[in-house]
Motif scaffolding. Structure first.
Motif, PDB file in Angstrom:
ATOM      1  N   LEU A  80      -2.785 -29.617 -78.307  1.00 49.21           N
ATOM      2  CA  LEU A  80      -1.750 -29.784 -79.325  1.00 49.21           C
ATOM      3  C   LEU A  80      -0.468 -30.212 -78.630  1.00 49.21           C
ATOM      4  CD1 LEU A  80      -0.657 -29.466 -82.220  1.00 49.21           C
ATOM      5  CD2 LEU A  80      -0.274 -27.030 -81.704  1.00 49.21           C
ATOM      6  N   ASP A  81       0.009 -31.427 -78.920  1.00 54.14           N
ATOM      7  CA  ASP A  81       1.222 -31.931 -78.280  1.00 54.14           C
ATOM      8  C   ASP A  81       2.452 -31.429 -79.029  1.00 54.14           C
ATOM      9  OD1 ASP A  81       2.507 -33.255 -76.271  1.00 54.14           O
ATOM     10  OD2 ASP A  81       1.574 -35.196 -76.642  1.00 54.14           O
ATOM     11  N   SER A  82       3.602 -31.590 -78.380  1.00 52.54           N
ATOM     12  CA  SER A  82       4.849 -31.042 -78.932  1.00 52.54           C
ATOM     13  C   SER A  82       5.255 -31.723 -80.233  1.00 52.54           C
ATOM     14  CB  SER A  82       5.976 -31.168 -77.903  1.00 52.54           C
ATOM     15  OG  SER A  82       6.114 -32.512 -77.471  1.00 52.54           O
ATOM     16  N   ASP A  83       4.761 -32.938 -80.483  1.00 54.94           N
ATOM     17  CA  ASP A  83       5.099 -33.645 -81.722  1.00 54.94           C
ATOM     18  C   ASP A  83       4.161 -33.302 -82.879  1.00 54.94           C
ATOM     19  OD1 ASP A  83       2.787 -34.892 -80.961  1.00 54.94           O
ATOM     20  OD2 ASP A  83       3.635 -36.918 -80.840  1.00 54.94           O
ATOM     21  N   GLY A  84       3.237 -32.369 -82.656  1.00 55.39           N
ATOM     22  CA  GLY A  84       2.311 -31.958 -83.706  1.00 55.39           C
ATOM     23  C   GLY A  84       1.012 -32.732 -83.717  1.00 55.39           C
ATOM     24  N   SER A  85       0.879 -33.747 -82.868  1.00 55.60           N
ATOM     25  CA  SER A  85      -0.405 -34.461 -82.775  1.00 55.60           C
ATOM     26  C   SER A  85      -1.386 -33.613 -81.976  1.00 55.60           C
ATOM     27  CB  SER A  85      -0.202 -35.820 -82.119  1.00 55.60           C
ATOM     28  OG  SER A  85       0.393 -35.689 -80.845  1.00 55.60           O
ATOM     29  N   PHE A  86      -2.665 -33.728 -82.328  1.00 57.42           N
ATOM     30  CA  PHE A  86      -3.677 -32.933 -81.632  1.00 57.42           C
ATOM     31  C   PHE A  86      -4.875 -33.804 -81.302  1.00 57.42           C
ATOM     32  CE2 PHE A  86      -4.347 -32.411 -86.187  1.00 57.42           C
ATOM     33  CZ  PHE A  86      -5.717 -32.554 -86.350  1.00 57.42           C
ATOM     34  N   TYR A  87      -5.581 -33.426 -80.211  1.00 55.73           N
ATOM     35  CA  TYR A  87      -6.676 -34.242 -79.693  1.00 55.73           C
ATOM     36  C   TYR A  87      -7.875 -33.350 -79.361  1.00 55.73           C
ATOM     37  CZ  TYR A  87      -2.651 -37.289 -78.870  1.00 55.73           C
ATOM     38  OH  TYR A  87      -1.514 -38.030 -79.010  1.00 55.73           O
ATOM     39  N   PHE A  88      -9.048 -33.820 -79.715  1.00 53.99           N
ATOM     40  CA  PHE A  88     -10.284 -33.100 -79.413  1.00 53.99           C
ATOM     41  C   PHE A  88     -10.496 -33.014 -77.902  1.00 53.99           C
ATOM     42  CE2 PHE A  88     -14.817 -33.316 -78.371  1.00 53.99           C
ATOM     43  CZ  PHE A  88     -15.334 -32.241 -79.082  1.00 53.99           C
ATOM     44  N   MET A  89     -10.800 -31.814 -77.397  1.00 54.81           N
ATOM     45  CA  MET A  89     -11.162 -31.624 -75.994  1.00 54.81           C
ATOM     46  C   MET A  89     -12.666 -31.472 -75.836  1.00 54.81           C
ATOM     47  SD  MET A  89      -8.344 -28.840 -74.732  1.00 54.81           S
ATOM     48  CE  MET A  89      -9.262 -28.536 -73.228  1.00 54.81           C
ATOM     49  N   GLU A  90     -13.208 -30.474 -76.517  1.00 56.65           N
ATOM     50  CA  GLU A  90     -14.633 -30.183 -76.424  1.00 56.65           C
ATOM     51  C   GLU A  90     -15.004 -29.188 -77.515  1.00 56.65           C
ATOM     52  OE1 GLU A  90     -15.348 -28.427 -72.638  1.00 56.65           O
ATOM     53  OE2 GLU A  90     -14.000 -26.750 -72.949  1.00 56.65           O
ATOM     54  N   MET A  91     -16.314 -29.032 -77.721  1.00 51.96           N
ATOM     55  CA  MET A  91     -16.805 -28.005 -78.635  1.00 51.96           C
ATOM     56  C   MET A  91     -17.727 -27.089 -77.852  1.00 51.96           C
ATOM     57  SD  MET A  91     -18.799 -28.253 -82.277  1.00 51.96           S
ATOM     58  CE  MET A  91     -19.148 -26.746 -83.203  1.00 51.96           C
ATOM     59  N   ASN A  92     -17.416 -25.810 -77.880  1.00 49.87           N
ATOM     60  CA  ASN A  92     -18.261 -24.816 -77.226  1.00 49.87           C
ATOM     61  C   ASN A  92     -19.266 -24.287 -78.246  1.00 49.87           C
ATOM     62  OD1 ASN A  92     -17.104 -24.568 -74.492  1.00 49.87           O
ATOM     63  ND2 ASN A  92     -15.266 -24.017 -75.634  1.00 49.87           N
ATOM     64  N   THR A  93     -20.546 -24.499 -77.952  1.00 56.48           N
ATOM     65  CA  THR A  93     -21.600 -24.163 -78.910  1.00 56.48           C
ATOM     66  C   THR A  93     -22.097 -22.738 -78.676  1.00 56.48           C
ATOM     67  OG1 THR A  93     -23.186 -25.210 -77.403  1.00 56.48           O
ATOM     68  CG2 THR A  93     -22.313 -26.563 -79.190  1.00 56.48           C
ATOM     69  N   ARG A  94     -21.174 -21.807 -78.745  1.00 55.72           N
ATOM     70  CA  ARG A  94     -21.474 -20.400 -78.480  1.00 55.72           C
ATOM     71  C   ARG A  94     -20.309 -19.554 -78.959  1.00 55.72           C
ATOM     72  NH1 ARG A  94     -17.859 -19.817 -74.388  1.00 55.72           N
ATOM     73  NH2 ARG A  94     -17.623 -21.535 -72.901  1.00 55.72           N
ATOM     74  N   LEU A  95     -20.442 -18.257 -78.807  1.00 55.27           N
ATOM     75  CA  LEU A  95     -19.335 -17.336 -79.041  1.00 55.27           C
ATOM     76  C   LEU A  95     -18.378 -17.425 -77.858  1.00 55.27           C
ATOM     77  CD1 LEU A  95     -18.729 -15.168 -81.255  1.00 55.27           C
ATOM     78  CD2 LEU A  95     -19.642 -13.476 -79.663  1.00 55.27           C
ATOM     79  N   GLN A  96     -17.081 -17.376 -78.110  1.00 56.25           N
ATOM     80  CA  GLN A  96     -16.095 -17.476 -77.039  1.00 56.25           C
ATOM     81  C   GLN A  96     -15.724 -16.087 -76.499  1.00 56.25           C
ATOM     82  OE1 GLN A  96     -15.982 -20.665 -75.937  1.00 56.25           O
ATOM     83  NE2 GLN A  96     -13.793 -20.978 -76.224  1.00 56.25           N
ATOM     84  N   VAL A  97     -15.283 -16.065 -75.255  1.00 52.62           N
ATOM     85  CA  VAL A  97     -14.801 -14.809 -74.666  1.00 52.62           C
ATOM     86  C   VAL A  97     -13.684 -14.208 -75.522  1.00 52.62           C
ATOM     87  CG1 VAL A  97     -13.735 -13.775 -72.615  1.00 52.62           C
ATOM     88  CG2 VAL A  97     -15.397 -15.622 -72.347  1.00 52.62           C
ATOM     89  N   GLU A  98     -12.834 -15.067 -76.070  1.00 51.20           N
ATOM     90  CA  GLU A  98     -11.651 -14.585 -76.787  1.00 51.20           C
ATOM     91  C   GLU A  98     -11.892 -14.353 -78.277  1.00 51.20           C
ATOM     92  OE1 GLU A  98     -11.399 -19.076 -76.134  1.00 51.20           O
ATOM     93  OE2 GLU A  98     -11.982 -17.298 -75.012  1.00 51.20           O
ATOM     94  N   HIS A  99     -13.151 -14.282 -78.709  1.00 56.54           N
ATOM     95  CA  HIS A  99     -13.423 -14.097 -80.139  1.00 56.54           C
ATOM     96  C   HIS A  99     -12.815 -12.830 -80.740  1.00 56.54           C
ATOM     97  CE1 HIS A  99     -16.737 -11.505 -78.690  1.00 56.54           C
ATOM     98  NE2 HIS A  99     -16.644 -10.918 -79.858  1.00 56.54           N
TER      99      HIS A  99
END
Length: 673
Positions: free
Chosen positions: A278-297
């Motif tokens: 998420l950039d400071s101007d509010g634009s956002f870009y796809f990084m990746e999709m984790n196909t599992r439960l996350q550590v931070e769930h």
């Protein structure tokens, strides 16, 4: 619904899954390696099966042994947790062939997101915004370098099969590219068995915001809002929070809908996380999709009131999503702090050891601790060095942050170095409290987080010195009580000197730096206080206190505080209401200690495995050249030449296990004529 499931994982996530399954009346089977024979997840499960040796490649990564354990115990489904086999399409296929339910997405979805370059192409077709970069199949280093040169530095190298910061390197200048690429490919091959890379333009001040998505087998999909995971070291998350600070409802909806498009583009099922920059101007870009439960769930669970593991089990058994989008809402604010066995003062290198003293804060409605260890357990070289996840919740961010700092101060661990003090200082950093977040936060606020210089010494040294004096007195009194001559002068500890003030001398090691201290007794009638100084600096004019068991009550120049004391293996830890201090006494040098630097030796910074020797014996090298690579607890570390010189010989070869502190090679420094 299933009657019995097997958890193909270890540590805190295995314990986490077991707790939900037990609440739902589902029997559980654990698997374990040699190192985990007596681990907490093994004792918590209804059944447990040994599957191999301590290294994960000899146990937790062997899908056939995991499946055999499921067959043997009659488990109907396998929950992979995260890491290990959780995003392994071959393992998912093998489960399907054996008619065992894989509690996760279908093979097609895992394969689609398993390659970062292929995932980018799918997301572009689905209308999900992408960071500029090279995602092609041609892996010639010259092609990758040309792509980097064309888009301009800095760039980010990423393993196409990667995750968790493995196989990832920032490259700031063209001359750094070749070494960074070699290191990233080597780490990716070691972690994932795949060295293919992609290159992306590196955004210098982005936030890392991810969306939790869930899809069922009937095609329904929801997003359970966002998590801000911007605060990272080594591209791995340190403190996560939900919801993301400053997120507007419109932006939240845009990102949530983009995440659902990403999931539906690959016919997703179960829990998944779509990660965005998420950039400071509010634009956002796809990084990746984790196909599992996350550590931070857990932070998502805390703000939604939903149990995501229960959702996983219900969806995997064919049920509909437990809740439609319109019924999901955000309540309050939550933080998760990852507590690691690592040394923040030594580039966050992992450490090993035994948890001699372990006292987490009290848990309840506002505080949750997810862990897979107990007091007395060993943190070994074979697995991730995470000790626990500390999760807190309250009505708003400010209150939740107060909960976090208090819980961190109450979390007490000794027997090894941890990042507890670092986390406490980070959470109290003014910029963090103001939610001025980006992925470079730790580097940007290094001085505030690490409390460098006089401020740190003025806080720590007087308290440590007072404890040592009181401990000496206590030990002398105990010896006198058990002596035939309790009044013998040999039982006196006041540091008496003829015609001079009574003094005691200590040399403390804090973060491997020695601090010599002089403690001078000051008596006024029956009252006794101490003046504490070192290297010409007076740290305290009047230190007083009492030591009662493990409790130290101190008064330092009128400032009163209490500390809990823990002492194991020569390491003394003092826990106050707002900090943790660990130190040891420096032994006098009686001539047997060798200066490794003067002998031309380079020592292992941690217990681990030698991954690669980067130069030939006899080679001339320049200061800063990488000589050898070690790996421990999923982290790679390069040892570099301390000066211009020559590598005389290596004492270990690739694949050898090495104890921390052992000499790795002989190095001969160039001497000017």
């Amino acid at each position: 619904m299933f009657n019995k499931i097997l958890i193909a994982n270890r540590g805190e996530i295995a314990c986490r899954v077991i707790r939900t399954a037990r609440r739902m009346g589902i029997a559980t089977v654990a698997v374990y390696s040699d190192a985990d024979r007596n681990a907490l997840h093994v004792t918590m499960a209804d059944e447990a099966i040994h599957i191999g040796g301590s290294p994960s490649r000899e146990s937790y990564l062997l899908g056939e042994r995991v499946i055999e354990a499921a067959r043997r115990t009659g488990a109907q489904a396998i929950h992979p947790g995260y890491g290990f086999l959780s995003e392994n399409a071959e393992f998912c296929n093998a489960c399907k062939r054996e008619n065992i339910v894989f509690i996760g997405p279908p093979v097609k979805a895992i394969k689609a997101m398993g390659s970062k370059s292929a995932a980018k192409q799918i997301m572009e077709a689905a209308g999900v915004p992408l960071v500029p970069g090279y995602h092609g199949d041609d892996q010639d280093p010259a092609v990758l370098r040309q792509a980097s040169d064309s888009m301009g530095y800095p760039v980010l190298l990423k393993a196409t099969a990667g995750g968790g910061g493995k196989g990832m390197r920032q490259v700031w200048r063209a001359e750094e590219f070749d070494e960074a690429l070699a290191a990233a490919k080597r780490e990716a091959l070691n972690a994932f068995g795949d060295e293919r890379m992609l290159v992306e333009k590196y955004l210098t001040q982005p936030r890392h915001v991810e969306i939790q998505v869930f899809c069922d087998q009937q095609g329904r999909a929801v997003y359970l809002f966002e998590r801000d995971c911007s605060v990272q070291r080594r591209h791995q998350k340190v403190i996560e929070e939900a919801p993301a600070p400053g997120m507007s409802q419109a932006l939240r909806q845009q990102m949530g809908e983009a995440a659902i498009r990403a999931a539906q583009a690959i016919d997703y099922e179960g829990a998944g996380t779509v990660e965005f920059l998420l950039d400071s101007d509010g634009s956002f870009y796809f990084m990746e999709m984790n196909t599992r439960l996350q550590v931070e769930h857990p932070v998502t669970e805390m703000i939604t009131g939903q149990d995501l593991v229960e959702w996983q089990l219900r969806v995997a058994s064919g049920e509909h999503l437990p809740c439609p989008q319109e019924q999901l809402e955000i309540r309050g604010h939550a933080f998760e702090a990852r507590i690691y066995a690592e040394d923040p003062d030594n580039d966050f290198l992992p450490v090993t050891g035994t948890l001699r003293f372990l006292q987490p804060p009290a848990t309840g409605h506002h505080v949750r601790v997810d862990t897979g260890v107990r007091q007395g357990d060993e943190v070994s070289v074979f697995y991730d060095p995470m000790i626990a996840k500390l999760v807190v919740w309250d009505e708003d961010r400010e209150r939740a942050l107060t909960r976090l700092t208090r819980a961190l101060a109450e979390y007490r661990i000794s027997g090894m170095t941890t990042n507890l003090e670092f986390l406490y200082n980070l959470a109290n950093c003014p910029a963090f409290r103001a939610a001025e977040l980006d992925t470079g936060f730790i580097d940007k606020h290094h001085a505030e987080i690490f409390l460098e210089g006089e401020e740190r010494l003025a806080r720590d040294l007087p308290l440590a010195a007072l404890y040592l004096v009181l401990r000496q007195q206590q030990q002398a009194e105990q010896a006198a009580r058990h002596s035939r001559d309790p009044f013998s002068p040999w039982h006196q500890t006041q540091g008496w000197r003829l015609n001079a003030p009574s003094q005691r001398h200590f040399s403390l090691l804090l973060h491997e730096q020695a601090y010599p201290l002089v403690v001078e007794e000051r008596r006024s009638g029956a009252a006794c206080g101490y003046r504490i100084e070192g290297a010409g600096t007076v740290y305290c004019q009047d230190a007083r206190g009492r030591l009662e068991g493990s409790q130290l009550r101190a008064n330092l120049d009128g400032y009163q505080l209490n500390a809990t004391v823990s002492e194991h293996d020569g390491i003394i830890s003092l826990y106050t209401a707002d900090s943790a201090l660990s130190f040891r006494l420096q032994r006098p040098d009686l001539g047997e200690q060798q200066d490794a630097g003067s002998a031309g030796a380079l020592n292992a910074p941690m217990n681990g495995t030698v991954v690669a020797l980067l130069v030939e014996p006899g080679s001339k090298v320049a200061k800063g050249d990488a000589l050898l690579v070690m790996e421990a607890m999923k982290m790679e570390h390069s040892l570099r030449a301390p000066a211009d010189g020559r590598v005389v010989s290596f004492y270990y070869q690739a694949g050898d296990l090495v104890d921390g502190g052992r000499e790795l090679l002989e190095f001969e420094q160039d001497h000017e004529a």
